[in-house]
Design an enzyme around this catalytic site. Structure first.
Site, short mmCIF file in Angstrom:
data_model
loop_
_atom_site.label_atom_id
_atom_site.label_comp_id
_atom_site.label_asym_id
_atom_site.label_seq_id
_atom_site.Cartn_x
_atom_site.Cartn_y
_atom_site.Cartn_z
N CYS A 1 0.80 -1.22 0.00
CA CYS A 1 0.00 0.00 0.00
C CYS A 1 0.84 1.27 0.00
O CYS A 1 0.39 2.31 -0.46
CB CYS A 1 -0.94 0.01 1.21
SG CYS A 1 -0.07 0.22 2.78
N CYS B 1 7.87 1.09 4.07
CA CYS B 1 7.39 2.05 3.05
C CYS B 1 7.39 3.48 3.57
O CYS B 1 7.30 4.42 2.79
CB CYS B 1 6.01 1.65 2.55
SG CYS B 1 4.73 1.73 3.79
N CYS C 1 -4.13 -9.63 5.81
CA CYS C 1 -4.06 -10.78 4.91
C CYS C 1 -5.42 -10.90 4.26
O CYS C 1 -6.45 -10.87 4.92
CB CYS C 1 -3.75 -12.05 5.70
SG CYS C 1 -3.84 -13.53 4.67
N SER D 1 3.25 10.96 9.44
CA SER D 1 2.33 12.02 9.06
C SER D 1 2.90 12.79 7.87
O SER D 1 2.24 12.98 6.85
CB SER D 1 2.11 12.95 10.26
OG SER D 1 1.30 14.00 9.90
N VAL D 2 4.18 13.16 7.99
CA VAL D 2 4.81 13.92 6.90
C VAL D 2 4.92 13.05 5.64
O VAL D 2 4.62 13.50 4.53
CB VAL D 2 6.23 14.41 7.32
CG1 VAL D 2 6.95 15.05 6.15
CG2 VAL D 2 6.12 15.39 8.47
N PHE E 1 -8.76 -12.98 -6.85
CA PHE E 1 -10.19 -12.98 -6.50
C PHE E 1 -11.10 -12.52 -7.64
O PHE E 1 -12.18 -11.98 -7.39
CB PHE E 1 -10.43 -12.14 -5.24
CG PHE E 1 -9.48 -12.42 -4.12
CD1 PHE E 1 -9.49 -13.66 -3.48
CD2 PHE E 1 -8.53 -11.49 -3.74
CE1 PHE E 1 -8.57 -13.95 -2.48
CE2 PHE E 1 -7.61 -11.77 -2.73
CZ PHE E 1 -7.63 -13.00 -2.10
N PHE F 1 -19.02 -14.24 -7.64
CA PHE F 1 -19.56 -13.87 -8.95
C PHE F 1 -21.07 -13.66 -8.94
O PHE F 1 -21.82 -14.37 -9.59
CB PHE F 1 -19.18 -14.99 -9.94
CG PHE F 1 -18.98 -14.52 -11.34
CD1 PHE F 1 -17.83 -13.87 -11.72
CD2 PHE F 1 -19.96 -14.73 -12.31
CE1 PHE F 1 -17.65 -13.44 -13.04
CE2 PHE F 1 -19.80 -14.31 -13.61
CZ PHE F 1 -18.62 -13.66 -13.98
N GLU G 1 -15.05 -20.38 -3.87
CA GLU G 1 -15.94 -19.23 -3.69
C GLU G 1 -17.02 -19.39 -2.64
O GLU G 1 -17.43 -18.42 -2.02
CB GLU G 1 -16.64 -18.94 -5.02
CG GLU G 1 -15.71 -18.63 -6.16
CD GLU G 1 -16.47 -18.60 -7.47
OE1 GLU G 1 -16.72 -17.51 -7.98
OE2 GLU G 1 -16.83 -19.69 -7.96
C1 LIG Z 1 -1.31 3.74 8.82
C2 LIG Z 1 -1.54 4.80 9.85
C3 LIG Z 1 -2.52 4.61 10.80
C4 LIG Z 1 -2.77 5.57 11.75
N1 LIG Z 1 -3.75 5.35 12.67
C5 LIG Z 1 -3.99 6.26 13.63
C6 LIG Z 1 -5.00 6.06 14.60
O1 LIG Z 1 -5.68 5.05 14.61
N2 LIG Z 1 -5.20 7.03 15.51
C7 LIG Z 1 -4.47 8.18 15.52
O2 LIG Z 1 -4.68 9.00 16.37
N3 LIG Z 1 -3.51 8.39 14.63
C8 LIG Z 1 -3.26 7.47 13.68
N4 LIG Z 1 -2.29 7.71 12.76
C9 LIG Z 1 -1.59 8.98 12.77
C10 LIG Z 1 -0.33 8.90 13.62
O3 LIG Z 1 -0.67 8.85 14.96
C11 LIG Z 1 0.51 10.14 13.35
O4 LIG Z 1 0.86 10.13 11.99
C12 LIG Z 1 1.77 10.12 14.17
O5 LIG Z 1 1.50 10.14 15.51
C13 LIG Z 1 2.68 11.27 13.80
O6 LIG Z 1 3.92 11.08 14.44
P1 LIG Z 1 5.30 11.07 13.64
O7 LIG Z 1 6.37 11.01 14.62
O8 LIG Z 1 5.31 10.00 12.63
O9 LIG Z 1 5.22 12.47 12.92
P2 LIG Z 1 6.06 13.03 11.72
O10 LIG Z 1 5.40 12.62 10.46
O11 LIG Z 1 7.48 12.67 11.86
O12 LIG Z 1 5.86 14.58 11.97
C14 LIG Z 1 4.59 15.14 11.96
C15 LIG Z 1 4.62 16.64 12.19
O13 LIG Z 1 4.98 16.93 13.51
C16 LIG Z 1 6.02 17.88 13.57
N5 LIG Z 1 6.87 17.54 14.70
C17 LIG Z 1 7.21 16.29 15.06
N6 LIG Z 1 7.94 16.34 16.18
C18 LIG Z 1 8.09 17.63 16.52
C19 LIG Z 1 8.74 18.29 17.59
N7 LIG Z 1 9.37 17.63 18.53
N8 LIG Z 1 8.67 19.63 17.60
C20 LIG Z 1 8.02 20.32 16.65
N9 LIG Z 1 7.38 19.72 15.63
C21 LIG Z 1 7.40 18.40 15.57
C22 LIG Z 1 6.71 17.79 12.24
O14 LIG Z 1 7.29 19.03 11.91
C23 LIG Z 1 5.59 17.43 11.32
O15 LIG Z 1 4.95 18.57 10.86
C24 LIG Z 1 -2.02 6.76 11.77
C25 LIG Z 1 -1.02 6.96 10.82
C26 LIG Z 1 -0.77 6.00 9.87
C27 LIG Z 1 0.29 6.22 8.84
S1 FES Z 2 -2.62 -12.02 1.50
FE1 FES Z 2 -2.13 -13.36 3.10
S2 FES Z 2 -1.76 -15.20 2.08
FE2 FES Z 2 -2.49 -13.90 0.49
S1 FES Z 3 3.38 -1.36 1.99
FE1 FES Z 3 1.58 -1.41 3.19
S2 FES Z 3 2.38 -0.82 5.12
FE2 FES Z 3 4.05 -0.55 3.82
#
Ligand SMILES: Cc1cc2nc3c(=O)[nH]c(=O)nc-3n(C[C@H](O)[C@H](O)[C@H](O)COP(=O)(O)OP(=O)(O)OC[C@H]3O[C@@H](n4cnc5c(N)ncnc54)[C@H](O)[C@@H]3O)c2cc1C
Ligand code: FES
Ligand code: FES
Length: 1338
Positions: free
Chosen positions: A44, A74, A149, A270-271, A807, A923, A1270
Site C-alpha cells: 500500500c 514504506c 491478509c 504524518s509527513v 479474486f 460472482f 468461492e
Molecule cells: C497507517 C496509519 C494509521 C494511523 N492510525 C492512527 C490512529 O488510529 N489514531 C491516531 O490517532 N492516529 C493514527 N495515525 C496517525 C499517527 O498517529 C501520526 O501520523 C503520528 O502520531 C505522527 O507522528 P510522527 O512522529 O510519525 O510524525 P512526523 O510525520 O514525523 O511529523 C509530523 C509533524 O509533527 C512535527 N513535529 C514532530 N515532532 C516535533 C517536535 N518535537 N517539535 C516540533 N514539531 C514536531 C513535524 O514538523 C511534522 O509537521 C495513523 C497513521 C498511519 C500512517
Molecule cells: S494475502 Fe495473506 S496469504 Fe495472500
Molecule cells: S506497503 Fe503497506 S504498510 Fe508498507
C-alpha cells in the site's frame, strides 16, 4: 555545514554504505530495487497493510541497550537509518541456510495462501519473539494488528503463532479462571460425530525449537560507532531535498532556526503520507537523531512529563508502568490514554510515530489530542531564543498564531497532570473496524467535582473527527459548571454540545448523522461512567447506576481465540505414499515465509528497462477538450507518452462481444479510465511526469452514478435476463400475505495484496515478446497483446509464476494494462514494467457489483413462500466487462437453498458512470443470496416465526428441481443444516442470547444460521475445458504444467498430489515451474471454483496416458525405480511426455426457455454466527461461527479449510465493514487500507469451528472432490443476519415495531442508526436535497 560523506547502516548483518543517498528514498524501494531484497513487499505504501514490515534495531549508548521494533519500510526514509540495523525476511532464515522457526511454523500451520502478506506477518512475529520469546496470545494479537491478509482469514496464522506461547494450544481464557480446554465449550454436541475424523492439520512435534541464541547479533561496529564516534549533525543532499539530522539539542535548535519552515520528521507517519499523497514538498527535512532531551519520561508528584521524541509504543509502556506505580486516583488520564493507545493504528505505526509528531500534526482524527486537550496539559517548547510553555488547548489545536509553536520552535515535551481525587477522565472512539482504523469520531472528557458535593467544578469535552482538527465544546462545558451530575444535566449537556459541535450535512468524511449521534452517545457513556465513579467515591450519597444502564459501560464480550477443525481421515487402505486426502502444506509455503517466492515485481530489472505510469480520467462523464503533454515530455527521464493516437486501429479489444477501449482521448465515462501512459527511465520519473500531463475536460450530462439513477434513465446493458418457474401471478392470488421490499448491497474491492503488476520484454528477434504478468488468464493477455501489436499469438508468450491474490480482479482489466505496456515495450524495443500503486489500482480496476434487489413475496402464515417476484439491478459501471454473466449467474443461483414453487426473477446490469465492475469471488452469488435471505428474514418477521424456521420450511427437499429445471439432490444440504444447528447448539445458545438480551439494554447479542447451496460450473463446456503437459525425465523426475494459475488457492500443490497418486511416486520427485502459454495453450481463466477440478482431470489424463505407455516396461521390472523405467522407455523409443485433456463439464442454459443444466454439482453448507453489538456506538464483535460443509472427498483438507475460512472472512468484510465511498462526482474516496477496511485479525470470530460432512457418494469429479474457492464467502452473511437479529432485539425492546430494513454492509453507522433511541431522536437531521452529501452509495 558540510554534507556527510556517506550513510551507513546494516541490513541483515551486512554493512551498507550509501555514498549518493537521495533523502527522498524510502527503505522499501531501497531494499527491493537497490539491495535486491525482494522478500519485503509493497502492499500500500501508506503504512496500512504491514506487507513491508521489517525489524529495526538500535543501540543506545547511554542505556547500553539494544532495542528491536517492527516498522513499515514504506514510510522509513533511508536517511533516518544512520547507525541502525535493519533485519528483513531474508535475514532471519532461508531455504539455502536454515529456516527460522517462525517461517517454518507459519508455513506448516498453513498460514500462507498467496503468500504475499507472509513476510510481513513473519517479521511482526519475529520481532515480537526477539522482545518476548514466550509471548502471550494478547501480545501476538497486538503484534499482528498492523498486518493485513486477504486470503487466509488469519486463523491459521494465529494457530502458528500460538505454538510459541508458553501455554500453547490453550485459549488462555481467564473466564472463571478456567481454560477453554477444561470448560468443554467446544464439545456442545447435540449431534453424533461421524467416525474416522481428524482434527489436526499439522504436527507440532516436528517444529524446530525457538533458540534465541541463534538470532543475528547486533553489529558490533554500530555499537562502537555509537559509543565512540563523536555525534555531529549529518547532512544528506539530494537533487531536490536536503536531510539534516542534528544529534544534539543545541544543533537541533540551530538548524530549526536556520530552516524554520522545515518539518521535524520523527516517525514520518504524518509527513510521509502528506508528501506522497497531498503533493506537499519539503526541500529541507530536519530529523533529530537520538536526542536524549526529547526521549525521556519523568513523573513528579503532580504530573508526568513525556519527551516529544518518545514513540507511541514507548508512551504505552511508560503509561502502563505509571498506572501500576501511582495511586488509582492519580492515573485516570493515563488509563484513558492507554486505552486509546491499544487501538491506535497497528503496532508498526505505534513503534514509529512519536508523541510530538502526533500532537503537532493535529490530525482531525487524532486519538490522543482530544484527551490531552481536556487534561490541562502543557507543551514545553524550546528555540534558540529560549523556552516557553503553551497550553495544549483548543487554540493550539486550531493553530491560532498566538497559541501555536513558532516556526523556529521545537516541542520538547508535554506535561500531563495527574488526575485528582474528585476528577474523572475518559476517552471514547468508534471506527469502521475495531483496531488499526482511524476513528470516525473520538472524544476526551474530564470532569472535576467539588469535594463530596457532586457539583461540577470543571468540565472539558473535546471531539475528533467532527471538524478540521480536534474540537472542544468549551461553551457547553462552561454552562454546565455548577450543576449536579444528574439526568437533567445530561439532557442539557447533549443539547448544548449538539448546538456547539455542529457538522454540516456535506461535512467531509460523510456519516454525518452517525457522527452527531456518536457525539452524544459518548457523552451518555461518560455520564454513566461518572455516575459509577461517584457511587464508588461516595456510596452513601450517590445514586446507583440503573440496572438497565450497566451494560452501556461494559466492553463487548469475547473469549480468547480458539478453533476446532474436523475433516475426514484418509481411508486406511490408501497407499502410504499417496498424498490425496492429506493436509499437505502449500508447496510454496516455506518460500512464502522466507520471502524467496518470486512475484512479478520481484523479477530483476532487465537491461534498459523502462517504467510505465498511467494518467487516468478525473471526471466521471466528460469530453476531453485537450491533452497537453509538453511539460511532462520535457521532464528528465521521460521517454514517451502513449496516447490513443499511437494505438489507432488497435485501441479496442472485444471482451465477449462488446469492444472495450484501451485508452480514451475523446470522452471519458468514469473516473479512473486510462487516458495515456507515460514511459520513463524510472518509476519516480514516470510518476512525476504523469502528474504533469494536463487534461482539460468538459463535463457531459447526464451523470449516472447510482443504480437508482440508472433505472431513472433506463440505462442498462442489453439484454435483460429473466428466469421464471411455475405461475407467479396465479400463485399470488392464493397466499395469506404479500410483502414487498428491497435491499441495497454495496460493492467490494478485491484488495488482493499484490497490486496489478507486469513486465513486458521484447526479445529482439522475430518480433517475439514475453509478458510476465500477475493474471488469472494468461491466454487472454496473450490475445489482447497480440491484437494490439498486430502479431500472431505464437509470437506472444505469457508467463505466470504465481499471483499474490486475485479474486477475479486480474482478468480483463489486467489485459488492458498489459496491452498498453506491451505496446510501449514493442514500440521502443525495451522492456517495460508497470506496477500499480494501491490507490491507482483501486481507482482503475473496479470490483464487485453493487446490487439493488427488489422483492415481492407471497406466503402463507406458516412461513411457506408460495410466490416470489424479484428484480435484480447490478451496477455494471461504465463498460460491460463481465456484468452480463454476473447477472446471469446471479439469476441461476438466486434461490440459494430454497424451493420457491412459483418464481420470477428479472435482472439488469445498469450502465453508469461508475468504475467498470468485474468478477469477484462468488460472482454475483453473495449479492443475490443476501437479497433472498433478507426476503426470508422479512417473511419470518411478518409471520412471527424464527428465521431459521422459515428457512427450514422453504428448503429444498431431497430430490428436487431448480428453477431452470436441473435435477438436484439436496440430501447433503439438509444434513449440513441439521449438523450446523446441532454443532452450534443453536437452540441452547438462542435461549442464552435471549437471556443476555433481556438483561442488557445497551448491548445485544444476535444469532443467525444460513444455509448454502453453491452451484459449481461455468455454464458452458468450453469454459471448463483444461489441458496439462507432463514430462518424465531420464533421471525419473517429473515436470508438470497445466492451465491453472497459482493464486494462493494451492492448485499447484493439488496438481502435484494428483501426479503423485497417478504415477505412484513421491511428491518430492515432481516439480511445477509455473503457468505459461508456451507449455499449455488456449487455457481458460482461473476462477469459478473449478481450477483444481478441471486441471486436475487433465493432469490425471496425462499421467494415465504415460502410465499406459509405460505399463509394459514397469511390469517387466516391477521393483525398478522411475529412473530405470524412464531409461528403459527411452531406449525403446517410447515418448516420456504426454498432454492431458479434459473436455469440460457438459452444461447448457437456454435463456429463451429459461431451462438448462448449467451446473455440474453443488457445494452445500451452513454457518451459524453469533455477534454482540454495542447499541450506543454501532460496534460489533464476532463471537463465534460454526461452519459445516459438504465438500465431497477432500484432496487436501488444509487447503480446502483454508479456502472456506478465507472466503468466509472475506464475506464477513463484504457484509459488515468494507465500504467503498464515492463523491457525488463519482470520485472514489476510499483508495487504500487507511480508508477501506478489509477484515483484520481483530475481526475474526473468537471461536471458529469448521467441520465437513463425511463424503457420501462418489462422483465423476476429480477423486469425487468439490471446488471450494468461492462458496464460503456467502456464509459471511450469517454475521450480517446475526447483527440483524441483535439490532432487532434492541428495537423490540425500545418498542419499535415494523420491518427492519438494513442494507449491506452493516457498518457501525448502520447498526447505530438502526438502534434508535433518545439520542438518535435528539440529533438534528438535514432535509434531503438541502446539502450536497460527501458521498453517494453506488
Ligand atoms: C497507517 C496509519 C494509521 C494511523 N492510525 C492512527 C490512529 O488510529 N489514531 C491516531 O490517532 N492516529 C493514527 N495515525 C496517525 C499517527 O498517529 C501520526 O501520523 C503520528 O502520531 C505522527 O507522528 P510522527 O512522529 O510519525 O510524525 P512526523 O510525520 O514525523 O511529523 C509530523 C509533524 O509533527 C512535527 N513535529 C514532530 N515532532 C516535533 C517536535 N518535537 N517539535 C516540533 N514539531 C514536531 C513535524 O514538523 C511534522 O509537521 C495513523 C497513521 C498511519 C500512517
Ligand atoms: S494475502 Fe495473506 S496469504 Fe495472500
Ligand atoms: S506497503 Fe503497506 S504498510 Fe508498507
Amino acid at each position: 555545514m558540510e554534507p556527510t560523506a556517506e550513510l551507513l547502516f546494516y541490513v541483515n548483518g551486512r554493512k551498507v554504505i550509501e555514498k549518493n543517498v537521495d533523502p527522498e528514498t524510502m527503505l522499501l524501494p531501497y531494499l527491493r530495487k537497490k539491495l535486491r531484497l525482494t522478500g519485503t513487499k509493497y502492499g500500500c505504501g501508506t503504512g496500512g497493510c504491514g506487507a513491508c514490515t521489517v525489524m529495526i534495531s538500535r543501540y543506545t549508548p547511554t542505556t547500553k541497550r539494544i532495542s528491536h521494533h517492527a516498522a513499515n519500510a514504506c514510510l522509513i526514509p533511508i536517511c533516518s537509518l544512520y547507525g541502525a540495523s535493519v533485519t528483513t525476511i531474508e535475514g532471519i532464515g532461508s531455504t539455502k541456510t536454515r529456516i527460522h522457526p517462525v517461517q517454518e511454523r507459519i508455513a506448516k500451520c498453513h498460514g500462507t495462501q498467496c503468500g504475499f502478506c507472509t513476510p510481513g506477518m513473519v517479521m511482526s512475529i519475529y520481532t515480537l519473539l526477539r522482545n518476548h520469546p514466550e509471548p502471550s496470545l494478547e501480545q501476538i494479537m497486538e503484534a499482528l494488528g498492523g498486518n493485513l491478509c486477504r486470503c487466509t482469514g488469519y486463523r491459521p496464522i494465529i494457530d502458528a503463532c500460538k505454538t510459541f506461547c508458553k501455554t500453547s494450544g490453550c485459549c488462555q481464557s481467564k473466564e472463571n479462571g478456567v481454560c477453554c480446554l477444561d470448560q468443554g465449550i467446544n464439545e456442545l454436541t447435540e449431534f453424533e460425530e461421524g467416525n474416522k475424523t481428524s482434527t489436526k492439520l499439522f504436527s507440532e512435534e516436528e517444529f524446530l525449537p525457538l533458540d534465541p541464541t541463534q538470532e543475528l547479533i547486533f553489529p558490533p561496529e554500530l555499537m562502537i560507532m555509537a559509543e565512540k564516534q563523536p555525534q555531529r549533525t549529518r547532512i544528506f543532499v539530494g537533487d531536490r531535498m536536503t536531510w539534516i539530522s542534528p544529534t544534539t539539542l543545541t544543533e537541533l535548535l540551530e538548524v530549526k532556526f536556520n530552516y524554520p519552515q522545515a518539518p521535524v520528521v520523527m516517525g514520518n507517519t504524518s509527513v510521509g503520507p502528506e508528501m506522497k499523497f497531498k503533493g506537499v514538498f519539503h526541500p529541507v527535512i530536519i530529523s533529530p537523531a537520538g536526542i536524549e532531551e526529547l526521549n525521556f519520561a519523568t513523573c513528579s508528584h503532580n504530573e508526568l512529563t513525556l519527551g516529544a521524541g518518545l514513540s507511541l509504543t514507548q508512551v504505552k509502556y511508560i503509561l502502563g508502568e505509571v498506572i501500576q506505580n501511582l495511586p488509582e486516583e492519580k492515573t485516570r488520564m493515563y488509563q484513558a490514554l492507554l486505552k486509546h493507545l491499544r487501538t491506535l493504528a497497528g503496532s508498526q505505526i505505534r513503534n514509529m510515530a512519536s508523541l510530538g509528531g502526533h500532537i503537532v500534526s493535529r490530525h482531525l482524527d487524532s486519538d490522543l489530542n482530544p484527551l490531552l486537550a481536556v487534561g490541562n496539559c502543557t507543551l514545553n517548547l524550546l528555540s534558540k531564543k529560549g523556552k516557553r510553555q503553551v497550553p495544549l488547548n483548543e487554540e493550539f489545536l486550531r493553530r491560532c498564531p498566538s497559541a501555536d509553536l513558532k516556526p523556529e520552535e521545537i516541542l520538547i515535551s508535554v506535561n500531563i497532570p495527574h488526575s485528582r481525587k474528585w476528577e474523572f477522565v475518559s476517552g471514547f472512539r468508534q471506527a469502521q473496524r475495531q483496531q488499526n482504523a482511524l476513528a470516525i469520531v473520538n472524544s476526551g472528557m474530564r470532569v472535576f467535582f467539588g469535594e463530596g458535593d457532586g457539583i461540577i467544578r470543571e468540565l472539558c469535552i473535546s471531539y475528533g473527527g467532527v471538524g478540521p482538527t480536534t474540537v472542544c465544546a468549551k461553551n457547553s462545558c462552561q454552562k454546565l459548571i455548577g450543576r449536579p451530575w444528574n439526568e437533567e444535566m445530561l439532557d442539557a449537556a447533549c443539547r448544548l454540545v449538539l448546538d456547539e459541535v455542529t457538522l454540516p450535512g456535506s461535512a467531509p468524511g460523510g456519516r454525518v448523522e452517525f457522527k452527531r449521534t456518536l457525539i452524544i452517545s459518548f457523552l451518555f457513556k461518560f455520564y454513566l461512567e461518572v455516575l459509577q465513579f461517584l457511587k464508588r467515591m461516595d456510596p452513601a450519597h450517590s445514586p446507583s447506576l440503573a440496572d438497565k444502564d450497566a451494560s452501556a459501560l461494559e466492553d463487548l464480550h469475547s473469549r480468547h481465540h480458539s478453533s476446532t477443525l474436523k475433516y475426514q481421515s484418509v481411508d486406511s487402505k490408501q497407499l502410504p505414499q499417496d498424498p490425496i486426502g492429506h493436509p499437505i502444506m502449500h508447496l510454496s509455503g516455506i518460500k512464502h515465509a522466507t520471502g524467496e517466492a518470486i512475484y512479478c515485481d520481484d523479477m530483476p530489472t532487465v537491461d534498459q528497462e523502462l517504467f510505465l505510469s498511467f494518467v487516468t480520467s478525473s471526471r466521471a462523464h466528460a469530453k476531453i477538450v485537450s491533452i497537453d503533454l509538453s511539460e511532462a515530455l520535457s521532464l528528465p527521464g521521460v521517454v514517451d507518452i502513449v496516447t490513443e493516437e499511437h494505438l489507432r486501429g488497435v485501441n479496442s479489444f472485444s471482451i465477449f462481444t462488446n469492444p472495450e477501449e484501451l485508452l480514451r482521448t475523446e470522452e471519458v465515462s468514469c473516473v479512473g479510465q486510462l487516458v495515456c501512459a507515460v514511459i520513463a527511465e524510472s518509476e519516480v520519473q514516470a510518476k512525476r511526469a504523469a502528474e504533469r500531463v494536463k487534461v482539460v475536460y468538459e463535463d457531459l450530462q447526464p451523470l449516472i452514478l447510482t443504480i437508482e439513477e440508472a433505472i431513472q434513465h433506463s440505462s442498462f446493458f442489453e439484454p435483460e435476463r429473466k428466469l421464471e418457474y411455475g405461475n407467479v401471478d396465479e400463485a399470488f392470488k392464493g397466499v395469506d400475505q404479500i410483502l414487498e421490499g428491497e435491499i441495497h448491497m454495496g460493492g467490494q474491492e478485491h484488495f488482493y495484496m499484490e497490486t496489478q503488476s507486469m513486465l513486458v520484454v521484447p526479445k529482439g528477434e522475430d518480433q517475439e515478446i514475453d509478458v510476465y504478468v500477475s493474471t488469472q488468464y494468461p491466454k487472454y493477455i496473450q490475445d489482447i497483446v497480440a491484437s494490439t501489436l498486430k502479431l500472431p499469438a505464437n509470437k506472444v508468450m505469457c508467463h505466470v509464476k504465481r499471483v499474490g491474490g486475485a479474486f477475479g480482479g486480474k482478468i480483463f482489466k489486467t489485459g488492458i494494462l498489459a496491452a498498453i505496456t506491451a505496446f510501449a515495450a514493442n514500440k521502443h524495443g525495451r522492456a517495460v514494467r508497470c506496477v500499480l500503486e494501491r490507490g491507482e489500482d483501486m481507482l482503475i480496476t473496479g470490483g464487485r457489483h453493487p446490487y439493488l434487489g427488489k422483492y415481492k413475496a407471497g406466503f402463507m402464515n406458516d412461513g411457506r413462500i408460495v410466490a416470489l417476484d424479484m428484480e435484480h439491478y447490478s451496477n455494471g459501471g461504465a463498460s460491460l466487462d463481465e456484468s452480463l454473466i454476473v447477472i446471469e449467474m446471479g439469476l441461476l443461483k438466486m434461490e440459494n437453498a430454497y424451493k420457491f414453487p412459483n418464481l420470477r426473477c428479472r435482472a439488469w446490469a445498469c450502465k453508469t458512470n461508475g468504475p467498470s465492475n468485474t468478477a469477484l469471488r462468488g460472482f454475483g452469488f453473495p449479492q443475490v443470496g443476501l437479497i433472498t435471505e433478507s426476503c426470508i428474514t422479512e417473511v419470518a418477521a411478518r409471520c412471527g416465526l424464527a428465521p431459521e424456521k422459515v428457512r427450514t420450511i422453504n428448503m429444498y427437499k431431497e430430490i428436487d428441481q431448480t428453477p431452470y429445471k436441473q435435477e438436484i439432490n439436496a440430501k447433503n444440504l439438509i444434513q449440513c443444516w441439521k449438523e450446523c444447528m446441532a454443532k452450534s447448539s443453536y437452540t441452547l445458545r438462542k435461549a442464552a442470547v435471549e437471556k443476555f438480551n433481556s438483561k442488557n439494554y445497551w448491548k445485544k447479542k444476535g444469532l443467525a444460521v444460513v444455509p448454502l447451496k453453491f452451484p459449481i460450473g461455468l455454464g458452458s463446456i468450453t469454459l471448463s475445458q483444461a489441458a496439462a503437459l507432463v514430462h518424465i525425465y531420464l533421471d525419473g523426475s517429473v515436470l508438470v504444467t497445466h492451465g491453472g494459475i497459482e493464486l494462493g488457492q494451492g492448485v499447484h500443490t493439488k496438481m502435484i498430489q494428483v501426479v503423485s497418486r497417478e504415477l505412484r511416486m513421491p511428491m518430492s520427485n515432481i516439480h511445477l515451474r509455473g503457468t505459461s502459454t508456451e507449455t499449455v495453450p488456449n487455457t481458460n481463466s482461473s476462477g469459478g471454483s473449478v481450477v483444481a477440478d478441471v486441471n486436475g482431470l487433465a493432469v490425471k489424463d496425462a499421467c494415465q496416458t504415460l502410465l499406459k505407455r509405460l505399463e509394459p516396461i514397469i511390469s517387466k521390472n516391477p521393483q525398478g525405480t522411475w529412473k530405470d523405467w524412464a531409461q528403459a522407455a527411452f531406449d525403446e523409443s517410447i515418448s516420456l511426455s504426454a498432454t492431458g485433456y479434459f473436455r469440460g463439464y457438459e452444461s447448457d442454459m437456454n435463456w429463451e426457455t429459461g431451462e438448462g443444466h448449467p451446473f455440474h454439482y453443488f457445494v452445500y453448507g451452513a454457518a451459524c454466527s453469533e455477534v454482540e453489538i454495542d447499541c450506543l456506538t454501532g460496534a460489533h464483535k464476532n463471537i463465534r461461527t460454526d461452519i459445516v460443509m459438504d465438500i465431497g472427498y477432500s484432496i487436501n483438507p488444509a487447503l480446502d479449510i483454508g479456502q472456506i475460512e478465507g472466503a468466509f472472512i472475506q464475506g464477513v468484510g463484504l457484509y459488515t465493514i468494507e465500504e467503498l465511498q464515492y463523491s457525488p462526482q463519482g470520485v472514489l474516496h476510499t483508495r487504500g487500507p487507511n480508508q477501506y477496511k478489509i477484515p483484520a485479525v481483530c475481526d475474526i470470530p473468537t471461536e471458529l469451528h469448521i467441520s465437513f460432512l463425511p463424503p457420501s457418494e462418489s462422483s465423476n469429479t476429480l477423486y469425487s472432490s468439490k471446488g471450494l474457492g468461492e462458496s464460503g464467502l456467502f456464509l459471511g452473511c450469517s454475521v450480517f443476519f446475526a447483527i440483524h437479529d441483535a439490532v432487532n432485539a434492541a428495537r423490540r425492546e425500545r418498542g419499535l415495531s415494523g420491518p427492519l430494513k438494513l442494507n449491506s454492509p452493516l457498518t457501525p453507522e448502520k447498526i447505530r442508526m438502526a438502534c434508535e433511541d433518545k439520542f438518535t431522536k435528539m440529533i438534528p437531521r438535514d432535509k434531503p436535497g438541502s446539502y450536497i452529501p460527501w458521498n453517494v452509495p453506488l
